[in-house]
Design an enzyme around this catalytic site. Structure first.
Site, mmCIF file in Angstrom:
data_model
loop_
_atom_site.group_PDB
_atom_site.id
_atom_site.type_symbol
_atom_site.label_atom_id
_atom_site.label_comp_id
_atom_site.label_asym_id
_atom_site.label_seq_id
_atom_site.Cartn_x
_atom_site.Cartn_y
_atom_site.Cartn_z
ATOM 1 N N PHE A 25 -11.228 -6.767 14.193
ATOM 2 C CA PHE A 25 -10.141 -7.251 13.351
ATOM 3 C C PHE A 25 -9.826 -6.225 12.257
ATOM 4 C CE2 PHE A 25 -8.866 -9.656 9.491
ATOM 5 C CZ PHE A 25 -7.621 -10.067 9.943
ATOM 6 N N GLN A 26 -8.572 -5.911 12.115
ATOM 7 C CA GLN A 26 -8.085 -4.947 11.117
ATOM 8 C C GLN A 26 -8.751 -3.574 11.255
ATOM 9 O OE1 GLN A 26 -8.102 -6.802 7.166
ATOM 10 N NE2 GLN A 26 -6.035 -7.547 7.550
ATOM 11 N N LYS A 81 -17.175 -0.669 5.921
ATOM 12 C CA LYS A 81 -17.594 -1.700 4.971
ATOM 13 C C LYS A 81 -19.091 -1.640 4.665
ATOM 14 C CE LYS A 81 -17.497 -6.625 4.055
ATOM 15 N NZ LYS A 81 -17.053 -7.961 4.485
ATOM 16 N N MET A 126 24.635 8.940 1.469
ATOM 17 C CA MET A 126 24.591 10.230 2.151
ATOM 18 C C MET A 126 24.899 10.055 3.642
ATOM 19 S SD MET A 126 24.340 13.389 1.615
ATOM 20 C CE MET A 126 23.374 13.955 0.204
ATOM 21 N N GLU A 167 0.811 -1.220 0.000
ATOM 22 C CA GLU A 167 0.000 0.000 0.000
ATOM 23 C C GLU A 167 0.843 1.268 0.000
ATOM 24 O OE1 GLU A 167 -0.511 -2.566 2.012
ATOM 25 O OE2 GLU A 167 -2.613 -3.191 1.885
#
Lengths: 195, 559
Positions: free
Chosen positions: B112-113, B162, B470, B50
């Site tokens: 959940f999630q 959802k 760097m 993602e």
């Protein structure tokens, strides 16, 4: 040198607005002395009175950053504008038959009210500007303050001027109104250097 | 007509003219994915992480000049976006971020999630929404695109539970407008501010313009050039302002800052009037604030009123859109010429050119960027990661076209180069050059699969010195050469590319580099080129951390 400044903001009355304002203060490292929120004359908007510590530059930044929040409709720094500011405190003061009269004398001097009485304590309601409330608290300390709650400052500009947000649908006019609101610090204060 | 929340969302994207968006499915966005097949005109690009969806949307937005869109599921999907959202926020990139969340009755119950993504993204979005009804989707999406793409641009997140995707609501077309009382458009500057700015510019003896990302975002290159020519003012850019000023113009003097050009830093330090245009006087650009050119008068044009006066006292603040402001300012700018001032800077440039190219056959960063510039005639879109390769790409490629330069400036996000180039390639047909660090490349190389899926002609040029270059440079210069955790092990990048079905090439000499540039002409697939760089080359010049621009150094001996 830090000083106390009063900012009035009108915000959309939506879930999460307080979190947005608090998140901004935390992230930018601004120091809130007190923040009060409540309804105002216009349904759908809430009015916040925010007291912040900081120099001119910091307070100017507070206002500008606050205004960037989409839910913040208007921001005004009224520190240098003639205004009335009030705070309310409830003090639970130890008071027995032995010294109740003395306590009530102090209540009278501060034009405070007794809003609850018990054989060993009183609840005193003090109303006034911050200095008066501080002075009252100091005086009641000699009797023993069992508990205290203070509301923080609410404020209103004197005269006919208001801090109401511009009810303007024209975007250019709204922009002009907002620009006029920002930067009400005295001449010479940041962010504008004199030439 | 009644539609599900999922269909309403897709109708909104169609109405916004979204052609492509980057996403990754998961439990709570299944109702949305269930409808994607009905909207073939809106291309969904399946990424492999993602974070890449957010960077891809960002890269697309910067090159296309349009709002980028990405999508993730709840919980870990949403939190994986955070680096990408912050990158876009710091660089004011217009983006609409869509996330799913758990069903309404589970919110706040640690389902959940579940992640409080609107809470998490409060300080890194311009605004965000948690929608609790399907009927809120259309107005919120309209507002999100409006907020993201106007004023000071930035990411806006829309979080949709959802069951809101499943719920039906009335759809009577996309809203025509928005009503946002707390968000007036501040494009047009106040007349008195413009007058004051013109007065200071006209009276300047040694003026300098510092052009920032706002010039690119506002696509105001023509106005900037005219302003510079009329007032005879040398133009510097910030790192993100690169490509705002055509670098082949005689008034272009490169970019300033920590690894900016020596002469640019000196010019900024010696000017009597500094005109900041669409920039925010960032510490990496200005050096130590307290010692930046204390006598200069400052004109500051910016769309964001909170940027004006944030870091410096401003003598002429002008709050407005860059293009709008410059076009109002131009008629008041007197034709002027400053031959002595120009000669002063030219002399510094002659004495201190940015030309740290060593003789020999080995590959150095500066040499390689210049060779790429010659091979592509300076016309390619360049995307970079963060580090030495980024600075060389900024210093040695001659950018002339707006939106030709894409880099993570404010946040400095390593790993940006792979997904951002992937996303940007959806905005143009011409092959994009992604200049990668070997460290950054390893952070997001999973997106080679997405590149392969779509056969995108991105050229990934890994500037491979086997070091976190760097960081190594800083350890060498400021930590007594005490190298720790910078000697990166790495896979065989050629084999890695081939494992993804992508052409992989290893290049170790200058002759081979020139050859591969030639070979790639007309090649329309992706390629990964592992350029074997000299291991311990440093980026010069440099303003050591905490130093002033006037203390720019050109070698380690000056420390």
């Amino acid at each position: 040198m830090a000083s106390r400044n009063t900012i009035v903001a009108h915000v959309e009355d939506r879930p999460g607005v307080l979190a947005r304002v608090a998140s901004l203060f935390r992230r930018r490292g601004f120091n809130i002395e007190s923040l009060t929120v409540g309804h105002c004359e216009e349904p759908g908007l809430s009015r916040m009175t925010i007291v912040v510590d900081g120099d001119d530059h910091q307070v100017d930044q507070v206002c500008r950053q606050l205004f960037k929040l989409i839910d913040v409709v208007s921001v005004q720094d009224i520190t240098y504008v003639p205004m009335v500011d009030r705070e309310l405190a409830l003090l639970k003061v130890s008071a027995t038959n032995f010294n109740r009269r003395e306590v009530l004398d102090v209540v009278e001097v501060f034009r405070a009210d007794v809003v609850d009485v018990h054989s060993e304590a009183l609840i005193v309601q003090v109303l006034g500007d911050e200095g008066k409330v501080n002075a009252a608290v100091e005086m009641f300390e000699q009797f023993g303050i069992l508990e205290m709650v203070r509301t923080g400052r609410v404020a209103m500009v004197r005269g006919t001027e208001t801090t109401k947000p511009p009810a303007i649908s024209d975007s250019q006019q709204a922009a002009a109104a907002i620009r006029a609101m920002l930067g009400r610090r005295p001449e010479g204060a940041l962010p504008f250097a004199s030439d | 007509m009644r539609l599900t929340g999922a269909r309403i969302l897709m109708e909104c994207l169609r109405a916004e003219g979204v052609e492509v968006f980057f996403g990754y499915p998961g439990g709570v966005v299944l109702p949305l994915y269930n409808t994607l097949g009905e909207y073939p005109d809106i291309k969904h690009v399946l990424v492999r992480h993602e974070q890449a969806a957010a960077h891809a949307a960002d890269g697309y937005a910067r090159v296309a000049g349009r709002t980028g869109v990405c999508l993730a599921t709840s919980g870990p999907g949403a939190t994986n976006l955070v680096t990408g959202i912050t990158t876009a926020y710091m660089d004011s990139v217009p983006m609409v971020v869509l996330t799913g969340n758990v069903a309404r009755d589970l919110i706040g119950r640690d389902g959940f999630q579940e992640a409080d993504i609107t809470g998490i993204t409060l300080p890194i979005t311009k605004h965000n929404y948690l929608l609790m009804r399907a009927s809120e989707i259309a107005p919120a999406v309209k507002e999100a695109f409006h907020i993201a793409s106007t004023g000071r641009k930035g990411p806006v997140l829309v979080d949709i539970p959802k069951d809101v995707f499943i719920e039906e609501a009335e759809w009577d077309g996309y809203p025509q407008g928005v009503s946002l009382r707390g968000y007036p458009i501040m494009d047009v500057p106040r007349e008195e501010e413009v007058d004051k700015a013109a007065e200071i510019v006209n009276s300047a003896k040694k003026p300098i313009i510092i052009a920032g990302h706002g010039v690119v975002q506002s696509e105001a290159q023509d106005e900037l050039v005219e302003f510079a020519e009329r007032s005879d003012t040398p133009v510097l850019t910030t790192l993100l302002g690169i490509s705002g000023m055509p670098e082949d113009h005689e008034l272009s003097y490169g970019f300033l800052g920590m690894h900016g050009h020596f002469y640019a830093n000196m010019a900024a330090d010696r000017a009597d009037v500094v005109i900041g245009i669409g920039m925010r006087f960032d510490d990496r650009a200005m050096g130590r604030f307290s010692d930046f050119n204390p006598t200069a008068r400052i004109v500051h044009i910016d769309i964001d009123p909170a940027e004006i006066g944030k870091n410096f006292k401003t003598h002429a603040p002008v709050n407005g859109d860059v293009k709008e402001t410059l076009s109002r300012l131009l008629p008041q700018i007197e034709r002027n010429s400053h031959p002595e001032w120009r000669a002063e800077i030219d002399q510094i440039m002659d004495q201190h050119p940015t030309d740290y190219i060593e003789e020999g056959t080995g590959l150095g960063g500066p040499w390689l960027v210049r060779a790429l510039a010659e091979a592509t005639e300076g016309q390619s879109t360049i995307v970079t990661g963060v580090g030495q390769h980024q600075m060389w790409a900024a210093q040695y490629y001659p950018y002339t076209k707006q939106r030709q330069w894409v880099t993570s400036g404010g946040l400095g996000t390593m790993g940006y180069e792979v997904p951002a180039a992937m996303g940007a390639q959806f905005a143009q047909d011409e092959p994009i050059w992604s200049i990668c660090g070997d460290g950054g490349f390893q952070m997001t190389s999973q997106e080679l699969q997405t590149v392969a899926d779509h056969n995108l002609p991105v050229r990934f040029a890994i500037f491979n010195n086997g070091f976190l270059g760097m960081v190594r440079q800083w350890q060498e210069l400021f930590y007594e050469h005490n190298y720790h955790s910078v000697d990166l092990g790495q896979p065989d990048f050629v084999k890695l590319a081939e494992a993804y079905g992508i052409r992989g090439v290893r290049v170790s000499t200058r002759a081979e580099a020139i050859q591969i540039f030639r070979d790639l002409e007309g090649y329309d697939g992706p390629v990964v080129i592992d350029f074997q760089l000299e291991r311990e080359e440093n980026v010069w010049p440099m303003v050591p951390a905490g130093a002033a621009l006037s203390e720019t150094i050109e070698s380690a001996e000056e420390l």
